[in-house]
Write a protein that holds these residues in place. Sequence first.
Motif, PDB file in Angstrom:
ATOM      1  N   ASN A   1       0.949  -0.903  -0.061  1.00 37.35           N
ATOM      2  CA  ASN A   1       0.011  -0.132   0.134  1.00 37.35           C
ATOM      3  C   ASN A   1       0.833   1.194   0.258  1.00 37.35           C
ATOM      4  N   LEU A   2       0.992   2.103  -1.025  1.00 40.64           N
ATOM      5  CA  LEU A   2       1.867   3.128  -1.265  1.00 40.64           C
ATOM      6  C   LEU A   2       1.105   4.352  -1.198  1.00 40.64           C
ATOM      7  N   LYS A   3       0.013   4.333  -0.410  1.00 42.90           N
ATOM      8  CA  LYS A   3      -1.000   5.402  -0.325  1.00 42.90           C
ATOM      9  C   LYS A   3      -1.327   6.165  -1.372  1.00 42.90           C
ATOM     10  N   GLN A   4      -1.118   7.542  -1.699  1.00 44.18           N
ATOM     11  CA  GLN A   4      -1.399   8.300  -2.838  1.00 44.18           C
ATOM     12  C   GLN A   4      -0.857   7.557  -4.009  1.00 44.18           C
ATOM     13  N   PHE A   5       0.107   6.525  -4.102  1.00 42.27           N
ATOM     14  CA  PHE A   5       0.643   6.106  -5.219  1.00 42.27           C
ATOM     15  C   PHE A   5      -0.024   4.828  -5.560  1.00 42.27           C
TER      16      PHE A   5
END
Length: 167
Positions: free
Chosen positions: A70-74
């Motif tokens: 989980n790379l958040k905004q990416f």
Amino acid sequence: MNITQASKMPGIRQRMSLMPGWTTEIVICAPQKFVWEQVTDFEAYSDWNPFVLQAYAQFEAEGTICFKENLKQFGQHWIKAQFLSIDLPNSFVWQGHFGTPFLFSVRHSFMFESINEHQTRFTQVHKNSGLLIPYLAWRGVYCISYQGYLNYNQALKERCESRVADL
């Protein structure tokens, strides 16, 4: 460097400093073998790991691991890697790539050091290589990934220490 979700994008120097990779380390109040068992129970990652949301592995030398980060905004993405070495219960290493290895490769080492019978130093070493590395660093992807591994370490510590207390 500790990046919170509420903070803005780190400066360019900070983003580029993670380009070659990073090391994270945490001391866990649990025996080495117990910490090893938690980390290598890949299918249980979805129960506790805030960064690696799912993982499936053929845990043997030259076996494969597939995991979803989980790379958040990416966004969330799957990585497929191969185990290069396994030294039970001291360390294991996997290496994977995105597209072709010359574009992006990552080598990740997990080390478990017994401090005493009740404490373990857990270390992760992450090394990047490939043509896309400067671009990914500039975008801030590695800042998010680095924080993800810090969160992984903290969640692992909490999981191990709470489970050891229940034994």
